[in-house]
Design a protein around this motif. Sequence first.
Motif: not given
Length: 431
Positions: A5, A101, A156, A160
């Motif tokens: 990421i 995710l 989640k 992010y």
Amino acid sequence: MEVFITGAPLPPSAPSFGISLPQNSEPAPKPIDTPTPNKKMRTMTWSKIPAYAFKKESIWNEILNMKDSIDIDYKKVEEMFSQKDVAKSQNKNASNVEVTLLGEKKSMKLNIFLKQFKKTNDVIIKQIKEGDCKELGVEKLKGLMELLPQQEEIEKIQGYEGEFNRLGQAEKFYYQLIQLPDFKLRIEMMLLIAVFRSQISTIRPDIQVLTSVCRSFMENESFKMFLRFVLHVGNFINKGSRIGEAIGFRIDSLNNLMMTKSNTAKMTLLHFLVEEAQQKNTNSLKFVEDLLEPLQKTSSLDENIRDFTSFHNDVNRLKGQLEDANEEVKTQFSGFIKEAENDITNTEKAIEQVKELCNELAVYYCENEKSFKVDEFIESFKDFCEKVKTSEHDLETWRVNAEKAEQRRKSQAGMSVKRKGGRHGSENESC
């Protein structure tokens, strides 16, 4: 594929939700200790049990205090699940990889469901905001209710920090949805306005099966052995990462084991775990034989409760009408009404008992008691048992094919020796 990421963070307008984590007065135990791999490993994806959710009466406390029933071959795990050097060149294109995710099954279900709308996420969110139940329709609202994000999934999405455009379609929809205040309440109210009464059905046998299955989840020793094995291997593979040093994991994470590929063709982490269990302790796989058939017979608790409520209301209504009927009709049907009321009383007790059992199950597996849904838990567990069976079949097929290939090799080698011997014999005769 492992995802890195990077990039700009999400817009600063993303809501924080002000989530405060509950404090657990019970200190969480230390995770299973493993050596550090010598190579960079692939990732075993799981949702860790947070320390605040740990409970002494949970299955994870039992597992952490168990001895390993299957010896861990760390060298073999490292050889099979380390990252290959070619991954370095693939990382150059990591910025183009779609970030997922959610669990594989949840993401697939949500993507298929969203395609039915034939509208953009913005339009769907607008209709939810405006309470347009007529436009969305009963079936789509029901489907949407079943696919709403759980608290762990909200966290989640909320956590992010990458670019919004790199999120998968399912993740983008959840990100937009959770910004809508009281999104769940809005959808529930729309469904309440639009939905029709469920059909009447007999539920007591289903409740009995469900009760038996829930008890098996807490009593099956074979499953505890296998969970210990998964936790141990997973902590070795994830050593040094943010998802390492787990004291437990959500049961739906078991269905991610097939997503972790090995360096051996077709072999996944689940294949490896099943093969090791077959060779070192077959009792650790007995849970599949014990539980799969009952799981396949188990019906939805939520649906049973809805059907029961409808049935209960109809009996009360007919009882009221019967009071104003003539004596012949009263005599003809009063016995049935009395029996039905007895059945309702017994079924109510059974439903309350299974609800209490479900609460115990949530505590036992360190799940969130408020958001825990036994139907989803059972479905996830059934899928996992079926994947274990598939892995066993794959391993047996590969073993038989390998034996046949070895037999062909030996046969060809023998024929080659005979041909050579025949040529030498002919040469000697000519001399």
